[in-house]
Design an enzyme around this catalytic site. Sequence first.
Site, PDB file in Angstrom:
ATOM      1  N   ASP A 156       0.565  -1.347   0.155  1.00 58.43           N
ATOM      2  CA  ASP A 156       0.083  -0.254  -0.010  1.00 58.43           C
ATOM      3  C   ASP A 156       1.141   1.115  -0.205  1.00 58.43           C
ATOM      4  OD1 ASP A 156      -2.533   2.059   0.406  1.00 58.43           O
ATOM      5  OD2 ASP A 156      -1.886   1.995   1.711  1.00 58.43           O
ATOM      6  N   ASP A 203      -0.384   5.399   0.796  1.00 58.61           N
ATOM      7  CA  ASP A 203      -0.341   6.210   2.081  1.00 58.61           C
ATOM      8  C   ASP A 203      -0.136   5.492   3.339  1.00 58.61           C
ATOM      9  OD1 ASP A 203      -0.574   9.176   2.111  1.00 58.61           O
ATOM     10  OD2 ASP A 203      -1.946   9.345   1.512  1.00 58.61           O
ATOM     11  N   ASP A 219      -1.047  -0.556   5.602  1.00 53.58           N
ATOM     12  CA  ASP A 219      -1.341  -0.129   7.600  1.00 53.58           C
ATOM     13  C   ASP A 219      -2.760   0.521   7.938  1.00 53.58           C
ATOM     14  OD1 ASP A 219      -1.768   1.735   5.049  1.00 53.58           O
ATOM     15  OD2 ASP A 219      -2.245   3.820   7.096  1.00 53.58           O
TER      16      ASP A 219
END
Length: 339
Positions: A19, A21, A218
């Site tokens: 991922d 961001d 995250d």
Amino acid sequence: MTGNAGERLVDGYALVVFDLDGVIYLIDRPIPGAVEAVRRLHAEGRGVAYATNNASRRSSEVAELLTGMGVPARAEEVLTSAAAAAELLRDRLPAGAPVLVVGAEALRAELRAAGLTPVSLADDAPAAVVQGYGPRVGWTELAEAAVAIRAGASWIATNTDRTLPSDRGPLPGNGSLVAALVTALRREPDVVVGKPEPALFATAARRAGSGRALVVGDRLDTDIEGARRAGLDSLLVLTGVSDVPELLAAPEERRPTYVALDLAGLFDPAAVVRVPTGSVPGWSVVGTGGGLDLAGAGRPLDALAALCAAAWSAAGEPPLVRPASPAAEETLAALGLSV
């Protein structure tokens, strides 16, 4: 504890799917250690891919952003929900069909590249509405989308992330704007393209060939759940949205394979732990009085693994975690679980 003592997590995988961001960067600044981690993977000849729900940039723009941060990246390594949505609509609609866009210019560009015609008004009789994140999306765009959907246009959401990370804390994401239309229309989108749907990860995993792919994210509700739906192992890093309390409360479909504080966990066996783990060196967890008592001393990540095992096996709401030793009190504070 990654399995065998001294074994690096990354050695078990041919491809690492990141991922962006909250993992590689925060808005437009690299997260400490991320650039070095990706460079190291490239130096070792390991496959790297990026899967992002953010529909405000095209794959080429994301690659340019990463390269500008010092991460060598190619457009073909980047999988975005905007491109995936455009491809889906290309396969469903006739060439040149009008599509009402709620989102950023990148989403319009992906539709043009797919041979479709982006429009802005319900009066243009769009065959579909595609909704993605855009920092300037407002009431006018949402109102046009509502009218078009009520008139029969299909409704495609690039993703439903409730928030997106920022240096000011979580901010409203595309999911929050999708929720506004859900409330107004009293219905859900016809299709959600991005994570936690498995398409982005499944596409990336095919690039691993006969090898295994590891997803690094995250967010439990998108990255980790999406990895599980795609049948892939996952590493949760605590550099973005999801935190330890959310991890302990995670339902089964959102539980990662591994947890690390940051991307150092890919290479350092001491910086990552497999979850859940019932018995770990130095720590014990006992359920008492509707809570969990952590006792002992040792590595905080080992304590976290033991807590995950106890919390995930408990019925009902996640229990309160209490320290039962001085070291446990320090560890819980470091994990964001101070009582």
